[in-house]
Scaffold this motif. Sequence first.
Motif, short mmCIF file in Angstrom:
data_model
loop_
_atom_site.label_atom_id
_atom_site.label_comp_id
_atom_site.label_asym_id
_atom_site.label_seq_id
_atom_site.Cartn_x
_atom_site.Cartn_y
_atom_site.Cartn_z
N ASP A 246 11.83 -26.01 -19.66
CA ASP A 246 10.86 -26.28 -18.60
C ASP A 246 9.44 -26.11 -19.13
O ASP A 246 8.55 -26.93 -18.84
N VAL A 247 9.22 -25.05 -19.90
CA VAL A 247 7.91 -24.81 -20.50
C VAL A 247 7.59 -25.88 -21.54
O VAL A 247 6.49 -26.43 -21.58
N ALA A 248 8.57 -26.18 -22.38
CA ALA A 248 8.36 -27.15 -23.46
C ALA A 248 8.02 -28.54 -22.93
O ALA A 248 7.14 -29.22 -23.47
N MET A 249 8.71 -28.97 -21.89
CA MET A 249 8.45 -30.31 -21.35
C MET A 249 7.11 -30.40 -20.64
O MET A 249 6.45 -31.44 -20.67
N ASP A 250 6.68 -29.31 -20.00
CA ASP A 250 5.35 -29.29 -19.39
C ASP A 250 4.29 -29.45 -20.48
O ASP A 250 3.33 -30.20 -20.33
N VAL A 251 4.49 -28.75 -21.60
CA VAL A 251 3.57 -28.89 -22.74
C VAL A 251 3.63 -30.29 -23.31
O VAL A 251 2.59 -30.91 -23.58
N ALA A 252 4.84 -30.83 -23.49
CA ALA A 252 5.00 -32.16 -24.07
C ALA A 252 4.34 -33.23 -23.20
O ALA A 252 3.70 -34.16 -23.73
N ASP A 253 4.50 -33.12 -21.90
CA ASP A 253 3.88 -34.11 -21.00
C ASP A 253 2.36 -34.08 -21.12
O ASP A 253 1.70 -35.14 -21.12
N GLN A 254 1.79 -32.89 -21.23
CA GLN A 254 0.33 -32.78 -21.37
C GLN A 254 -0.13 -33.31 -22.72
O GLN A 254 -1.17 -33.97 -22.82
N LEU A 255 0.65 -33.01 -23.77
CA LEU A 255 0.29 -33.51 -25.09
C LEU A 255 0.34 -35.04 -25.13
O LEU A 255 -0.52 -35.68 -25.75
N THR A 262 -3.68 -27.54 -21.07
CA THR A 262 -4.52 -26.66 -20.27
C THR A 262 -3.66 -25.59 -19.62
O THR A 262 -2.53 -25.86 -19.20
N ARG A 263 -4.21 -24.39 -19.52
CA ARG A 263 -3.49 -23.27 -18.90
C ARG A 263 -4.43 -22.53 -17.96
O ARG A 263 -5.64 -22.53 -18.14
N GLY A 264 -3.80 -21.86 -17.01
CA GLY A 264 -4.58 -21.06 -16.09
C GLY A 264 -5.13 -19.81 -16.76
O GLY A 264 -4.55 -19.28 -17.71
N TRP A 265 -6.27 -19.32 -16.24
CA TRP A 265 -6.94 -18.16 -16.80
C TRP A 265 -7.45 -17.27 -15.68
O TRP A 265 -8.07 -17.74 -14.73
N LEU A 266 -7.13 -16.00 -15.78
CA LEU A 266 -7.57 -15.03 -14.78
C LEU A 266 -8.83 -14.30 -15.23
O LEU A 266 -9.71 -14.01 -14.42
N HIS A 327 2.42 -15.10 -18.37
CA HIS A 327 3.36 -16.19 -18.09
C HIS A 327 3.05 -16.83 -16.74
O HIS A 327 2.99 -18.05 -16.60
N PHE A 328 2.87 -15.97 -15.73
CA PHE A 328 2.65 -16.46 -14.37
C PHE A 328 1.31 -17.20 -14.26
O PHE A 328 1.22 -18.28 -13.67
N VAL A 329 0.26 -16.61 -14.83
CA VAL A 329 -1.07 -17.20 -14.72
C VAL A 329 -1.14 -18.52 -15.48
O VAL A 329 -1.73 -19.50 -15.01
N GLY A 330 -0.53 -18.56 -16.67
CA GLY A 330 -0.59 -19.76 -17.50
C GLY A 330 0.04 -20.97 -16.85
O GLY A 330 -0.32 -22.11 -17.15
N ARG A 331 0.99 -20.76 -15.93
CA ARG A 331 1.67 -21.88 -15.28
C ARG A 331 0.84 -22.51 -14.17
O ARG A 331 1.12 -23.63 -13.74
N VAL A 332 -0.17 -21.79 -13.69
CA VAL A 332 -0.99 -22.29 -12.58
C VAL A 332 -2.05 -23.25 -13.12
O VAL A 332 -2.72 -22.95 -14.12
N LYS A 333 -2.21 -24.38 -12.48
CA LYS A 333 -3.20 -25.36 -12.91
C LYS A 333 -4.60 -24.86 -12.60
O LYS A 333 -4.85 -24.30 -11.53
N PRO A 334 -5.53 -25.02 -13.54
CA PRO A 334 -6.91 -24.62 -13.27
C PRO A 334 -7.46 -25.28 -12.01
O PRO A 334 -7.25 -26.48 -11.79
N ILE A 355 -7.99 -19.96 -9.97
CA ILE A 355 -7.67 -19.84 -11.39
C ILE A 355 -8.55 -20.77 -12.22
O ILE A 355 -8.79 -21.93 -11.85
N GLY A 356 -9.03 -20.25 -13.35
CA GLY A 356 -9.88 -21.03 -14.23
C GLY A 356 -9.12 -21.63 -15.40
O GLY A 356 -7.89 -21.51 -15.51
N LEU A 357 -9.84 -22.26 -16.30
CA LEU A 357 -9.25 -22.88 -17.49
C LEU A 357 -9.29 -21.89 -18.64
O LEU A 357 -10.35 -21.32 -18.95
N LEU A 358 -8.15 -21.67 -19.29
CA LEU A 358 -8.07 -20.73 -20.39
C LEU A 358 -8.97 -21.19 -21.54
O LEU A 358 -8.79 -22.26 -22.09
#
Length: 467
Positions: A246-255, A262-266, A327-334, A355-358
């Motif tokens: 699930d994580v890998a395909m989310d990354v692959a789709d963005q790539l 892009t990942r969420g940032w607290l 893990h939780f924060v990174g999954r949230v879209k900025p 949530i901001g952009l990492l």
Amino acid sequence: MKHLIRLIISLSIVISFSVSAAELPDFKSLVKEASPAVVNISTVQKSQSSNPLHPFIGPNGEEIPEMFRHFFRIPDSRKDQRPRRKTPQSLGSGFIISSDGYLLTNHHVISGADKVIVRLADRRELEAEVVGSDERSDVALLKIEADDLPTVELGESKELEVGEWVLAIGSPFGFDHSVTAGIVSAKERALANETYVPFIQTDVAINPGNSGGPLFNLNGEVVGINSQIYTRSGGFMGLSFAIPIDVAMDVADQLKEDGFVTRGWLGVIIQEVNRDLAESFGLEKPAGALIAKVLPSSPAEDAGLQEGDVILKFEGSEVNLSSDLPHFVGRVKPGETARVEIVRSGKKKIIGVEIGLLPNQDEIALAQQQPVPGSDNPLNLDVAELDPERKKQWQVTSGVIVKSVKQGPGADAGLMAGDVITMLNGEKVTSVRSFNAISASLQGGKAVPMRIVRRGSPMFIPVKIPE
């Protein structure tokens, strides 16, 4: 009669073995269907430096032999310091996710490569284009020019259960299409320096060359990418880790779409909550992520999160360990708003955080502190005012610096000369006078939290005044 009893016992043993055998999974069909989509990956790289390999060093300066090493072969430059020719080296595995030539592997398999060669199950060798690669998740997306390729079926790693059978196919030590099997040992494991991947832990035999290969469930679906092992010997020890698909395909789709991830940032620096800290903060159990520092101009600061807050839940998911939070924060879209449940001054509170952009992580250069005049206090610490230069060096707005530590509550808490005390028992320390006043008001026999900055790293420690 004795013969009859022996016959019954023999039949019972045979039936027992038959039942046990029937319960074991049959991987033959799975391997036949999935193997054609698994590939071997080689790279052509520039010659390595002739300097000896640096050892893995731990936080206290000790050498850590082969811990959490990625599965690639590093030539020992001490054996041969002559310039090396650019020749293909078998580094790992991969798998095809679309019939038009897209495939997944690990970032560390192709990192720094001048050329990437993919060898298919039918022995064809094709040069691959690196569509994109993400170091934080250790996922890379490749593309080869071919049509009607065999593909794997993708599953959902979130549906995996601990104890479930899984199977890996890869090229350990260059042996193509080797198959190993085991079970899921744990889920959502956090590993050192891998804060944005909730790893799947298995006991599947994984060795150098398996890296980037697929991890299948019994339905023949890919549920992970084999990525790391825990080893002291360099070989399999029953601790293997895979990136959830699930994580890998989310990354692959963005790539594929953007070329980057892009990942969420607290915007907080956090630490683990141990038993003593849990007691000092009035928590029922040692759980959550303690905010040791709120970064300036961050989403956390804008939302009103404070140093000393303990994050218990993020978007409804419990934060049992501090390592769960990234893990939780990174999954949230900025740009999205997340609900964060915290404990502040013993009371639970829910705060909405946009949530901001990492951002890229920049290292901060810190200078060595020099001692300054001191004073006495009930914690038996020699402290001094923090001058503007040190405030700038340590990026703190207020506090006192510890000049020396005498035997007493401060020493028992682990304080060291050079520590900067910025908060005590939930109150900000603005000067030596305020620190003395706060420490004098502490009740005996009760642990209270103290926030310090040590060599640029903020943290909370529990301090207990004797009764």
